[in-house]
Design an enzyme around this catalytic site. Structure first.
Site, mmCIF file in Angstrom:
data_model
loop_
_atom_site.group_PDB
_atom_site.id
_atom_site.type_symbol
_atom_site.label_atom_id
_atom_site.label_comp_id
_atom_site.label_asym_id
_atom_site.label_seq_id
_atom_site.Cartn_x
_atom_site.Cartn_y
_atom_site.Cartn_z
ATOM 1 N N TYR A 57 10.782 12.111 10.937
ATOM 2 C CA TYR A 57 12.138 11.819 10.465
ATOM 3 C C TYR A 57 13.073 11.709 11.676
ATOM 4 O O TYR A 57 13.314 12.691 12.371
ATOM 5 C CB TYR A 57 12.660 12.906 9.531
ATOM 6 N N HIS A 121 1.350 15.346 6.565
ATOM 7 C CA HIS A 121 2.299 14.466 5.872
ATOM 8 C C HIS A 121 1.592 13.482 4.941
ATOM 9 O O HIS A 121 2.040 13.248 3.809
ATOM 10 C CB HIS A 121 3.120 13.707 6.917
ATOM 11 N N SER A 200 12.246 14.417 -3.807
ATOM 12 C CA SER A 200 12.954 13.379 -4.584
ATOM 13 C C SER A 200 13.006 13.698 -6.077
ATOM 14 O O SER A 200 12.677 12.859 -6.911
ATOM 15 C CB SER A 200 12.320 12.008 -4.362
ATOM 16 N N LEU A 202 15.416 13.745 -7.847
ATOM 17 C CA LEU A 202 16.435 12.876 -8.458
ATOM 18 C C LEU A 202 16.061 11.410 -8.300
ATOM 19 O O LEU A 202 16.905 10.535 -8.407
ATOM 20 C CB LEU A 202 17.807 13.122 -7.816
ATOM 21 N N ARG A 204 15.199 9.771 -5.621
ATOM 22 C CA ARG A 204 15.955 9.288 -4.451
ATOM 23 C C ARG A 204 17.415 9.005 -4.802
ATOM 24 O O ARG A 204 18.008 8.024 -4.360
ATOM 25 C CB ARG A 204 15.276 8.057 -3.845
ATOM 26 N N PHE A 206 18.776 8.224 -7.648
ATOM 27 C CA PHE A 206 19.073 7.327 -8.763
ATOM 28 C C PHE A 206 19.580 8.096 -9.976
ATOM 29 O O PHE A 206 20.557 7.716 -10.646
ATOM 30 C CB PHE A 206 17.823 6.525 -9.148
ATOM 31 N N SER A 208 21.173 10.722 -10.188
ATOM 32 C CA SER A 208 22.502 11.335 -10.050
ATOM 33 C C SER A 208 23.552 10.574 -10.857
ATOM 34 O O SER A 208 24.596 11.125 -11.207
ATOM 35 C CB SER A 208 22.925 11.364 -8.586
#
Length: 323
Positions: A57, A121, A200, A202, A204, A206, A208
């Site tokens: 990241y 990962h 994720s 949510l 990513r 969406f 919300s």
């Protein structure tokens, strides 16, 4: 903040974590290190102790940011980081020598002498999982890592890994809109006493309800390239969010809180990501929302499995989820 024990370990952590991937450039639009560090510190104040990052990241930036933010408060934090991708996601490695090289780099960036939870990962299809986990187990013996995890691994890979060294956590995308792991992977994780960590929750952001059109996404937002956020898929998914929002209003909570509470009700430890204190506080409060059987049934009726339109990644990326 409610607490729970991480599977197959002696680590106690918060029932909700914080995913900090979006705090690095090139992920979800504009970033601000100062504000991000304040968000991490506010999380600690609220009792949120689990912080999820990865070496890829921001090509190390994300780990460095976390290390700075928790300076002087290391004992309050549970650091979960990952290895496997080389910079810019150019390649994948699960080779034992790479494992040992990667952990040393992460320890330096995080400014700590141990990592609480160390994940692979993505599973490297070119390296037997037994070899990778064997190298990870050596890190536990050396005191550099407290517990091991895998991310987006299959049920069979999870069993093979667990036979080499106890696996404490399996991290995978899990939300109202990403439920494929319910068929085989979640049952195996529960059988083996492995904590499921849901990234994720949510979808990513969406769910919300704040994304209404494709134009709401910044020009450098990686979601622009995800099928779920494109064209007709976007429009149909907004319709589902609106139905979820109706239930949230009746429960006197936000759609985000309802979705996070749903994830907890299904036994997972959610790690919603945010860069802002406002949303951190909202998400953390979801731990106190209790969903009845009737609530869960209503949510299922408006957003059943496979209801969301479009895959969560592009086709070539989906192949990496089969490890």
């Amino acid at each position: 903040m409610k607490q729970r024990v991480l599977g197959n370990s002696d680590i106690t952590l918060s029932a909700i974590g914080l995913g900090i991937m979006g705090m690095s450039p090139g992920m979800y639009g504009e970033t601000n290190d100062e504000l991000s560090m304040k968000t991490i510190q506010r999380a600690l104040d609220l009792g949120v102790t689990m912080f999820d990052t990865a070496d890829v990241y921001g090509n190390g930036h994300n780990e460095e940011l976390l290390g700075k933010a928790i300076q002087g408060r290391r004992e309050q934090a549970v650091i979960a980081t990952k290895f496997a991708y080389t910079p810019n996601y150019e390649s994948l490695s699960g080779r034992p020598d790479y494992v040992k090289k990667a952990v040393e780099a992460s320890l330096r960036r995080l400014k700590t002498d141990y990592i609480d939870l160390y994940y692979q990962h993505r599973v490297d299809p070119q390296v037997p999982i037994e070899e990778t986990v064997g190298a990870m187990a050596d890190l536990v013996k050396e005191g550099k890592v407290r517990a091991l995890g895998l991310s987006e691994a299959s049920a069979s890979t999870l069993r093979r890994a667990h036979a080499v060294h106890p696996i404490s956590a399996l991290e995978s995308e899990y939300s109202l809109w990403s439920r494929d792991i319910e068929d085989e992977i979640l049952p195996v994780a529960r059988e083996l006493g492995i904590t499921h960590v849901a990234y994720s929750p949510l979808s990513r952001g969406f769910i919300s309800g704040e994304l209404r059109t494709f134009a709401d996404l910044a020009a450098d937002d990686l979601r622009r390239w995800m099928p779920r956020f494109q064209g007709e898929n976007f429009r149909k998914n907004v319709e589902i969010v609106d139905k979820i929002k109706e239930i949230a209003i009746e429960k006197n909570c936000s759609p985000s809180q309802l979705a996070i509470a749903w994830t907890i009700a299904n036994g997972s430890l959610p790690i919603p990501g945010t860069k802002r204190i406002k949303y951190l506080e909202e998400n953390a409060a979801a731990v106190d929302i209790v969903l009845s059987k009737e609530d869960l049934l209503r949510i299922e009726n408006v957003s059943p499995k496979n209801a969301a339109q479009g895959t969560r990644y592009m086709e070539e990326q989906m192949t990496l989820l089969e490890g």
